[in-house]
Motif scaffolding. Sequence first.
Motif, PDB file in Angstrom:
ATOM      1  N   THR A  60      -5.210  -6.684  -0.428  1.00 32.47           N
ATOM      2  CA  THR A  60      -4.363  -7.371   1.064  1.00 32.47           C
ATOM      3  C   THR A  60      -4.243  -8.805   0.758  1.00 32.47           C
ATOM      4  OG1 THR A  60      -6.561  -5.966   1.388  1.00 32.47           O
ATOM      5  CG2 THR A  60      -5.933  -7.335   3.300  1.00 32.47           C
ATOM      6  N   ALA A  89      -0.652   2.904   9.293  1.00 33.82           N
ATOM      7  CA  ALA A  89      -0.220   3.485   7.598  1.00 33.82           C
ATOM      8  C   ALA A  89      -2.187   2.824   6.992  1.00 33.82           C
ATOM      9  CB  ALA A  89       0.066   2.275   6.838  1.00 33.82           C
ATOM     10  N   PHE A  90      -2.517   1.251   7.645  1.00 36.12           N
ATOM     11  CA  PHE A  90      -3.531   0.455   7.030  1.00 36.12           C
ATOM     12  C   PHE A  90      -4.543   1.416   7.829  1.00 36.12           C
ATOM     13  CE2 PHE A  90      -6.831  -2.815   6.785  1.00 36.12           C
ATOM     14  CZ  PHE A  90      -7.574  -2.845   5.524  1.00 36.12           C
ATOM     15  N   GLY A 128      -9.158   7.326   5.403  1.00 35.53           N
ATOM     16  CA  GLY A 128      -9.525   8.427   4.760  1.00 35.53           C
ATOM     17  C   GLY A 128     -10.445   8.115   3.707  1.00 35.53           C
ATOM     18  N   ALA A 129     -10.370   6.693   3.611  1.00 41.67           N
ATOM     19  CA  ALA A 129     -11.123   6.305   2.185  1.00 41.67           C
ATOM     20  C   ALA A 129     -12.889   5.830   2.488  1.00 41.67           C
ATOM     21  CB  ALA A 129     -10.624   4.363   1.971  1.00 41.67           C
ATOM     22  N   TYR A 165      -5.082   4.755   6.245  1.00 42.43           N
ATOM     23  CA  TYR A 165      -5.940   4.573   4.973  1.00 42.43           C
ATOM     24  C   TYR A 165      -7.361   4.376   5.316  1.00 42.43           C
ATOM     25  CZ  TYR A 165      -8.611   1.558   1.294  1.00 42.43           C
ATOM     26  OH  TYR A 165      -8.704   0.881   0.117  1.00 42.43           O
ATOM     27  N   LEU A 166      -7.788   3.208   5.785  1.00 45.76           N
ATOM     28  CA  LEU A 166      -9.671   3.279   6.165  1.00 45.76           C
ATOM     29  C   LEU A 166     -10.134   4.480   6.676  1.00 45.76           C
ATOM     30  CD1 LEU A 166      -9.797  -0.182   7.721  1.00 45.76           C
ATOM     31  CD2 LEU A 166     -10.371   0.299   5.675  1.00 45.76           C
TER      32      LEU A 166
END
Length: 346
Positions: free
Chosen positions: A24, A63-64, A70-71, A67-68
Amino acid sequence: MSAGTFLVAPDQGTIASPGLWSITVAALVLLLVVDVILTRRPHEVRMREALAWSVFYLVLPVAFCAYLWGAFGTGVAVEFFTGYVVEKSLSVDNLFVFMLLLSAFTVPHELTQRVLLYGIIGALVLRAVFIALGAAALQSGTWVFLLFGAVLIVTAVKVLKGDDQEVDVASMRSVRLLRRLVPVTGDYRGFRLVVREQGRLAITPLAVATVAVFATDIVFAVDSVPAVYGVTEDPFLVFATNAFALLGLRALYFVLRDALARLRHLNYGLAAILALIGVKLVLHWAHGLWEWVPETPTLASLGVIVAVLLTVTLTSLYAGRRAASAPEGGDDVGRARPLEHDPVDP
């Protein structure tokens, strides 16, 4: 020492591993380097260029957030997005003050984006320091939530009264001290902050303007960091929301440069948001002592924040139309007002 080690207090819960912190921070540095390269040649930013970069910096946090999601799941993603919306809304008010500062210093249009870039870099450094302090303070007990809540409620009252909307550059202590210690040139010298004149070093008005922006960044950090801690206690998410909100400020300034003056009710919206998060923090503190005290769900906070921002935008547009159709000398209520002091003579 890694970024994660610096920003996370011992035993402070966070979703981020040292690897995620490193990635990051590296991505953030890369984006700042790209910004420096793009602004290396003085030029006036056109709307098309500003819109393209604004869209880019809006796609990045989305987009971030994906990602969060999904993760780490829905809860983390909602916390990040809510914090981002809070920071972005507060940053619009920051832009209004930057606009006043740039006007007061009569910064040439082609140098504006470099001053803004310096301000963003300074803001990121200050936010990192304040986030680290906030994370460490949270380790000392839940009373910090009460303190943060009180700070935000007091700030909301100040914003509502308009106490922080007037910018008198000549009275800023940092600017007065700088001009007392170092000679200042009478004109701008491109991007140069320091020059040699008659055998001695002198700073340019660009350096003075940059210091003024840094000074206001300190005030903004005091407000914004507790606001995001009201949404999430994770230092990584607090840092990420601040970083994503600040990265797009330079481009957003040129998109909103003319529209900022029309957001005459923005201060009411920001005051409501700060008060809402302040009350949320106080309730969180009280819930730790008395379980019967309710807490405000993050998703509900997000809904209210978005509704407030939409409302003040619509009412500002309506008030602007009424003012435009009113007889000359009529409605003069709102945030849009000219500077009440002459441009600074460096």
